[in-house]
Design a protein around this motif. Structure first.
Motif, PDB file in Angstrom:
ATOM      1  N   UNK A 136       0.815  -1.216   0.000  1.00  0.00           N
ATOM      2  CA  UNK A 136       0.000   0.000   0.000  1.00  0.00           C
ATOM      3  C   UNK A 136       0.849   1.266   0.000  1.00  0.00           C
ATOM      4  N   UNK A 137       2.097   1.155   0.422  1.00  0.00           N
ATOM      5  CA  UNK A 137       2.984   2.317   0.399  1.00  0.00           C
ATOM      6  C   UNK A 137       3.709   2.470  -0.937  1.00  0.00           C
ATOM      7  N   UNK A 138       3.868   1.363  -1.675  1.00  0.00           N
ATOM      8  CA  UNK A 138       4.704   1.413  -2.872  1.00  0.00           C
ATOM      9  C   UNK A 138       3.993   1.061  -4.175  1.00  0.00           C
TER      10      UNK A 138
ATOM     11  N   UNK B 233      -1.721   2.440  12.417  1.00  0.00           N
ATOM     12  CA  UNK B 233      -0.780   1.348  12.176  1.00  0.00           C
ATOM     13  C   UNK B 233       0.401   1.455  13.137  1.00  0.00           C
ATOM     14  N   UNK B 234       0.974   2.645  13.280  1.00  0.00           N
ATOM     15  CA  UNK B 234       2.105   2.841  14.192  1.00  0.00           C
ATOM     16  C   UNK B 234       1.720   2.491  15.626  1.00  0.00           C
ATOM     17  N   UNK B 235       0.554   2.967  16.055  1.00  0.00           N
ATOM     18  CA  UNK B 235       0.093   2.696  17.413  1.00  0.00           C
ATOM     19  C   UNK B 235      -0.171   1.216  17.618  1.00  0.00           C
TER      20      UNK B 235
ATOM     21  N   UNK C 287      10.327  -9.501  13.805  1.00  0.00           N
ATOM     22  CA  UNK C 287      10.837  -8.621  12.752  1.00  0.00           C
ATOM     23  C   UNK C 287       9.749  -7.626  12.370  1.00  0.00           C
ATOM     24  N   UNK C 288      10.100  -6.347  12.381  1.00  0.00           N
ATOM     25  CA  UNK C 288       9.148  -5.285  12.065  1.00  0.00           C
ATOM     26  C   UNK C 288       9.591  -4.590  10.784  1.00  0.00           C
ATOM     27  N   UNK C 289       8.802  -4.712   9.744  1.00  0.00           N
ATOM     28  CA  UNK C 289       9.054  -4.015   8.481  1.00  0.00           C
ATOM     29  C   UNK C 289       7.730  -3.893   7.748  1.00  0.00           C
ATOM     30  N   UNK C 290       7.695  -3.036   6.750  1.00  0.00           N
ATOM     31  CA  UNK C 290       6.446  -2.869   5.993  1.00  0.00           C
ATOM     32  C   UNK C 290       6.080  -4.146   5.250  1.00  0.00           C
TER      33      UNK C 290
ATOM     34  N   UNK D 141       6.202   5.091   7.206  1.00  0.00           N
ATOM     35  CA  UNK D 141       4.808   5.542   7.189  1.00  0.00           C
ATOM     36  C   UNK D 141       4.723   7.031   6.869  1.00  0.00           C
ATOM     37  N   UNK D 142       5.696   7.808   7.333  1.00  0.00           N
ATOM     38  CA  UNK D 142       5.693   9.253   7.108  1.00  0.00           C
ATOM     39  C   UNK D 142       6.154   9.610   5.704  1.00  0.00           C
ATOM     40  N   UNK D 143       7.227   8.968   5.254  1.00  0.00           N
ATOM     41  CA  UNK D 143       7.857   9.371   3.994  1.00  0.00           C
ATOM     42  C   UNK D 143       7.403   8.549   2.785  1.00  0.00           C
TER      43      UNK D 143
END
Length: 311
Positions: A122-124, A139-141, A162-165, A221-223
């Protein structure tokens, strides 16, 4: 004792035996052929890492799920079943629930519905509807809340995450689901850290690594920029002495002007704290989680710019 009571007693004892002997009592056992067909012969890859690959599966009933391969070295069947049992008992709104497993040609874990795919898509992917600002905040929360649960409330604590998009999945309501969680290390042993905790007063290298990953996810998430491909650029940017002059050109163009500038500055403050934690762990997951839920304040010494407070 009548025949009905005897039969009921036998059934009860059989159920108790199954519940103690393995994960099959509360999780579905999938066949290898069933999973192979659902994943198009394991060609629908979501992500890969040192522990194996994760695949998108569409079963005959139409449900879409995530299948993760367990590819650790020297893993005995008992150790795999232990992992299945522990993962099957994890329950949190922002964790992808384990539905079943397979012990055929590959050892596979089958997780819950992932109708909207991964966050990375969804970001790319230009064909996907861009995520709005509110969804990104949620999502961040949500991810921070899942980490707090894994590190502080799970028994045993889960340090292998592991935390990644790529590994954050979204359900039909765009609720974030952490998917890459494990008990076993890369050599087939249980990941345990005795006498340590990720509380405010006791930090360790496992927690600092996880916090760093969370910070990189927030930056993404921001950029809208991939932390997996251009992570060094994001780190260099967030470590600048003052970000106020570059925020406008770094924010994801998909957001346009549809975001709350005050919330953006607060989220950037959290990201910067998480990135700094990699070398000097002074900020904990509970603090981050509570701050994102607007329960505590970021310390004043963590302002992003001497002249302009981002808080």
């Amino acid at each position: 004792m009548d025949r009905f009571t005897i039969k009921f007693r036998r059934l009860l004892l059989a159920w108790l035996h199954r519940s103690r002997s393995g994960p099959v009592s509360f999780l579905r056992r999938f066949s290898y052929k069933e999973i192979k067909r659902a994943t198009d012969s394991f060609h629908r890859i979501f992500y890969t890492n040192s522990r194996g690959a994760a695949y998108k599966a569409r079963f005959q009933d139409g449900e879409v799920a995530l299948v993760r391969e367990v590819q650790t070295l020297n893993v005995k069947k008992d150790a795999f079943y232990r992992e299945v049992q522990l993962l099957g008992r994890l329950h949190h709104r922002h964790l992808l629930a384990l539905r079943g497993f397979s012990t055929g040609r590959k050892r596979l874990l089958v997780f819950d519905n992932i109708e909207n795919g991964s966050l990375k898509e969804h970001l790319n992917d230009p064909l996907k509807t861009p995520l709005n600002w509110k969804t990104r905040l949620q999502i961040a929360t949500g991810v921070a809340a899942a980490l707090e649960y894994l590190l502080l409330f799970s028994n045993p604590p889960i340090y292998h995450v592991s935390i990644s998009s790529s590994s954050i999945m979204l359900d039909e309501n765009f609720t974030a689901k952490v998917s890459d969680v494990g008990i076993l290390s890369s050599v087939g042993n249980y990941v345990t850290v005795p006498n340590t905790s990720c509380s405010e007063d006791r930090m360790n290298q496992h927690c600092s690594s996880i916090i760093f990953q969370l910070g990189m996810l927030i930056l993404e998430l921001i950029t809208g920029q991939s932390s997996e491909e251009g992570g060094e650029d994001l780190i260099e940017w967030i470590q600048e002495s003052c970000l106020s002059s570059s925020v406008d050109r770094m924010i994801d163009p998909d957001l346009g002007n549809n975001y709350d500038s005050r919330e953006l500055k607060k989220l950037l403050a959290v990201a910067r704290l998480c990135i700094k934690t990699k070398d000097n762990p002074t900020f904990s997951i509970p603090q981050i989680s509570r701050y994102l839920q607007k329960k505590v304040d970021v310390p004043r010494q963590q302002f992003l710019c001497p002249q302009v407070s981002f808080i």
